[in-house]
Design an enzyme around this catalytic site. Structure first.
Site, PDB file in Angstrom:
ATOM      1  N   ASP A  16      -2.974 -10.562  -2.636  1.00 25.08           N
ATOM      2  CA  ASP A  16      -3.527 -10.094  -1.377  1.00 25.08           C
ATOM      3  C   ASP A  16      -5.006  -9.761  -1.573  1.00 25.08           C
ATOM      4  O   ASP A  16      -5.445  -9.445  -2.682  1.00 25.08           O
ATOM      5  CB  ASP A  16      -2.758  -8.843  -0.928  1.00 25.08           C
ATOM      6  CG  ASP A  16      -3.120  -8.386   0.470  1.00 25.08           C
ATOM      7  OD1 ASP A  16      -2.429  -8.796   1.422  1.00 25.08           O
ATOM      8  OD2 ASP A  16      -4.091  -7.613   0.608  1.00 25.08           O
TER       9      ASP A  16
ATOM     10  N   HIS B  83      -6.557  -7.179  -0.757  1.00 24.85           N
ATOM     11  CA  HIS B  83      -6.767  -5.768  -1.052  1.00 24.85           C
ATOM     12  C   HIS B  83      -5.822  -5.299  -2.153  1.00 24.85           C
ATOM     13  O   HIS B  83      -4.692  -5.773  -2.262  1.00 24.85           O
ATOM     14  CB  HIS B  83      -6.545  -4.932   0.210  1.00 24.85           C
ATOM     15  CG  HIS B  83      -7.329  -5.420   1.384  1.00 24.85           C
ATOM     16  ND1 HIS B  83      -6.804  -6.295   2.302  1.00 24.85           N
ATOM     17  CD2 HIS B  83      -8.606  -5.184   1.751  1.00 24.85           C
ATOM     18  CE1 HIS B  83      -7.725  -6.571   3.209  1.00 24.85           C
ATOM     19  NE2 HIS B  83      -8.830  -5.925   2.900  1.00 24.85           N
TER      20      HIS B  83
ATOM     21  N   ASP C   1      -4.899 -12.932   3.101  1.00 25.75           N
ATOM     22  CA  ASP C   1      -6.064 -12.420   3.803  1.00 25.75           C
ATOM     23  C   ASP C   1      -7.350 -12.524   2.997  1.00 25.75           C
ATOM     24  O   ASP C   1      -8.413 -12.078   3.452  1.00 25.75           O
ATOM     25  CB  ASP C   1      -5.837 -10.983   4.258  1.00 25.75           C
ATOM     26  CG  ASP C   1      -5.292 -10.083   3.167  1.00 25.75           C
ATOM     27  OD1 ASP C   1      -4.936 -10.589   2.094  1.00 25.75           O
ATOM     28  OD2 ASP C   1      -5.208  -8.862   3.394  1.00 25.75           O
TER      29      ASP C   1
ATOM     30  N   TYR D  76      -4.282 -12.263   8.461  1.00 22.43           N
ATOM     31  CA  TYR D  76      -4.448 -11.825   9.846  1.00 22.43           C
ATOM     32  C   TYR D  76      -5.173 -12.826  10.743  1.00 22.43           C
ATOM     33  O   TYR D  76      -5.343 -12.558  11.927  1.00 22.43           O
ATOM     34  CB  TYR D  76      -5.178 -10.465   9.858  1.00 22.43           C
ATOM     35  CG  TYR D  76      -4.462  -9.472   8.986  1.00 22.43           C
ATOM     36  CD1 TYR D  76      -3.325  -8.822   9.439  1.00 22.43           C
ATOM     37  CD2 TYR D  76      -4.880  -9.233   7.674  1.00 22.43           C
ATOM     38  CE1 TYR D  76      -2.619  -7.949   8.623  1.00 22.43           C
ATOM     39  CE2 TYR D  76      -4.183  -8.360   6.848  1.00 22.43           C
ATOM     40  CZ  TYR D  76      -3.067  -7.722   7.324  1.00 22.43           C
ATOM     41  OH  TYR D  76      -2.360  -6.867   6.508  1.00 22.43           O
TER      42      TYR D  76
ATOM     43  N   HIS E 210       0.812  -1.222   0.000  1.00 23.35           N
ATOM     44  CA  HIS E 210       0.000   0.000   0.000  1.00 23.35           C
ATOM     45  C   HIS E 210       0.845   1.272   0.000  1.00 23.35           C
ATOM     46  O   HIS E 210       0.291   2.374  -0.031  1.00 23.35           O
ATOM     47  CB  HIS E 210      -0.931   0.019   1.211  1.00 23.35           C
ATOM     48  CG  HIS E 210      -1.982  -1.040   1.188  1.00 23.35           C
ATOM     49  ND1 HIS E 210      -2.820  -1.227   0.116  1.00 23.35           N
ATOM     50  CD2 HIS E 210      -2.327  -1.982   2.114  1.00 23.35           C
ATOM     51  CE1 HIS E 210      -3.644  -2.230   0.376  1.00 23.35           C
ATOM     52  NE2 HIS E 210      -3.363  -2.708   1.567  1.00 23.35           N
TER      53      HIS E 210
END
Length: 371
Positions: A219, A221, A309, A348, A183
Site C-alpha cells: 500500500d 501508506h 494507491d 481510490y 492502520h
C-alpha cells in the site's frame, strides 16, 4: 485427495486465483471525512468494491462467497473492548441523539486521550459515547456509520474464508476486503480502517501451523497497525514499502526505516520508505528487498496487503507506480512460491482501481505458474 481440496484445486486451474467476496462489505458508507476540521467527501466508498469485482470478473476469476467465522482469531489480534466498541458505537451514538443535535449522523471523535493529556494516569472508559469515540479512534477521518460494523466484520469473514482456501490446498487466494485494515492497531482504529484484515490472516495462518508468516505491505501508506500488532513477535515478519512519512504523509508518526522491531521481534520488521515521485524502479527494488527479507527469515506463508494507491493516478499518494509496476510486483511476490493470502487495502482512483488489482493478481499467478 478430499472433495473439498479437489474443488479448490479445480477452481484455481479454471481461473487464476480464487476471489472471496461478501455483499455486506458494501454496507459501510463513510459519508465524509473530517480533515483538519473540514468536512470533506469520503474516498473509501462502496464503489471501490464494485470496480474491483467488475475487473476481476472480466479477467476470468472464480468468485467464492465468504463463510461466517467466529471471533476467535479476531480477538487474538484485537483488544476485545475495541471490538465491542465498534459493534455498539453507532447505535449508542443514535440513542444519545447526536444525529439530531448537533446533527452529526456519523460517530466522530472530538476528544483524544493522548499521553500528554493523561500525564501518566490510566485511561478510563468514558461514560459518554462522544468522548468514548476518541478513546478508540485516533483520527477524525474514520467515521462510523450504520453499516460500518457489518462491513468491517464481514471483511474478517472474507479474509478467513480466503485463509481457509489456502490451508485447504489452494496456492493463493484473494480477499476482496472493504473497508481496508492495515492502520488498525491492537486497540485503536483510524486511517479509514476498522479491523485489521491482514493481521487476522497472518494469525490464522500461524494457527494453521505455519511457524513463520510474512506480511508484505505494498500500500502507498505504512501499515502502522499491522506493524504494531506484531512488533514484538518473531513469528510474523512485517515489511512495507510506502511513501516516506517524514515527507508529510500519513501515518506521520511511524513507518520510518529505523523501526526494526522490539524484544523477540528485533529484525522482524522492515520499513522501506520512498521519497515523493518515486517510480517503478525504486519501488520494485524495495518489493524485492521485502521478499528477500521474508524468505531469509524462513517464511512458510505470505500475506499481501494489496493496496494500489501508490499508482500514478491515485489522489491519496505522490508515488508514481504504473500498472506494469503492479504486475511486476505481483510477479516478485508470486515467485516466492509460498501459500499466499492477498487482502485488499487502499486504492481510490475508481477508473484504474480494478485493472490495477487485476494486474497485480495476474503477475502473482503467472509467476507461480512459471515456478
Amino acid at each position: 485427495m478430499s472433495e473439498k481440496r479437489r474443488q479448490i484445486c479445480n477452481a484455481l486451474t479454471m481461473s487464476k486465483i480464487p476471489v472471496v467476496t461478501s455483499d455486506v462489505c458494501a454496507l459501510h458508507v463513510p459519508g465524509a471525512e473530517i480533515w483538519v476540521g473540514v468536512r470533506t467527501p469520503g474516498t473509501e466508498v462502496p464503489e471501490r468494491l464494485m470496480r474491483i469485482e467488475d475487473a476481476l470478473r472480466a479477467d476470468g476469476h472464480d468468485f467464492i462467497p465468504a463463510q461466517p467465522h467466529s471471533d476467535e482469531v479476531l480477538l487474538q489480534v484485537h483488544d476485545p473492548d475495541l471490538v465491542h466498541y465498534l459493534r455498539e458505537s453507532y447505535d449508542r451514538w443514535i440513542r444519545a441523539g447526536f444525529d439530531q443535535d448537533p446533527g452529526q449522523d456519523r460517530v466522530v471523535p472530538y476528544l483524544l486521550p493522548t499521553p500528554g493529556m493523561l500525564d501518566g494516569l490510566s485511561v478510563r472508559e468514558p461514560t459518554s459515547i462522544h468522548a468514548a469515540a476518541g478513546r478508540w479512534c485516533y483520527d477524525t477521518m474514520t467515521l462510523v456509520g450504520p453499516g460500518t460494523w457489518s462491513a468491517a466484520r464481514g471483511a474478517i469473514d472474507v479474509t478467513l474464508t480466503a485463509v481457509d482456501q489456502v490451508t485447504a490446498g489452494a496456492p493463493a487466494a484473494y480477499a476482496l476486503t472493504r473497508p481496508p485494515g492495515h492502520h488498525v492497531t491492537r486497540s485503536a482504529f483510524g486511517g479509514s480502517c476498522y479491523l485489521n484484515n491482514a493481521a487476522v490472516a497472518a494469525q490464522a495462518l500461524r494457527n494453521a501451523g505455519h511457524e513463520q508468516v510474512a506480511i508484505i505491505d505494498i500500500d502507498a501508506h505504512h501499515g502502522n497497525g499491522t506493524q504494531s500488532i506484531f512488533y514484538e513477535r518473531e513469528d510474523v515478519t512485517y515489511g512495507s514499502v510506502h511513501i516516506d512519512p517524514g515527507a508529510g504523509w500519513f501515518p506521520h508518526y511511524m513507518g520510518f526505516a529505523d523501526e526494526v522491531g522490539r524484544g523477540a521481534g528485533i529484525e522482524a520488521n522492515l520499513n522501506l520508505p520512498l521519497p515523493p515521485l518515486s517510480t517503478d524502479v525504486s519501488w520494485l527494488t524495495a518489493v524485492e528487498q521485502l521478499a528477500e527479507h521474508a524468505l531469509t527469515r524462513g517464511a512458510t506463508a505470505l500475506v499481501v496487503s494489496l493496496g494500489v494507491d501508490a499508482a500514478i493516478d491515485d489522489p491519496e499518494s505522490p508515488l508514481h507506480i504504473t500498472a506494469e509496476g503492479y504486475a511486476s510486483a505481483g510477479g516478485i511476490l508470486g515467485a516466492m512460491n509460498l501459500p499466499t493470502v492477498a487482502v485488499q487495502e487502499g486504492g481510490y482512483h475508481l477508473d484504474t482501481l480494478g485493472p490495477l488489482v487485476a494486474a497485480t493478481l495476474d503477475g502473482l499467478t503467472r509467476a507461480r505458474s512459471a515456478g
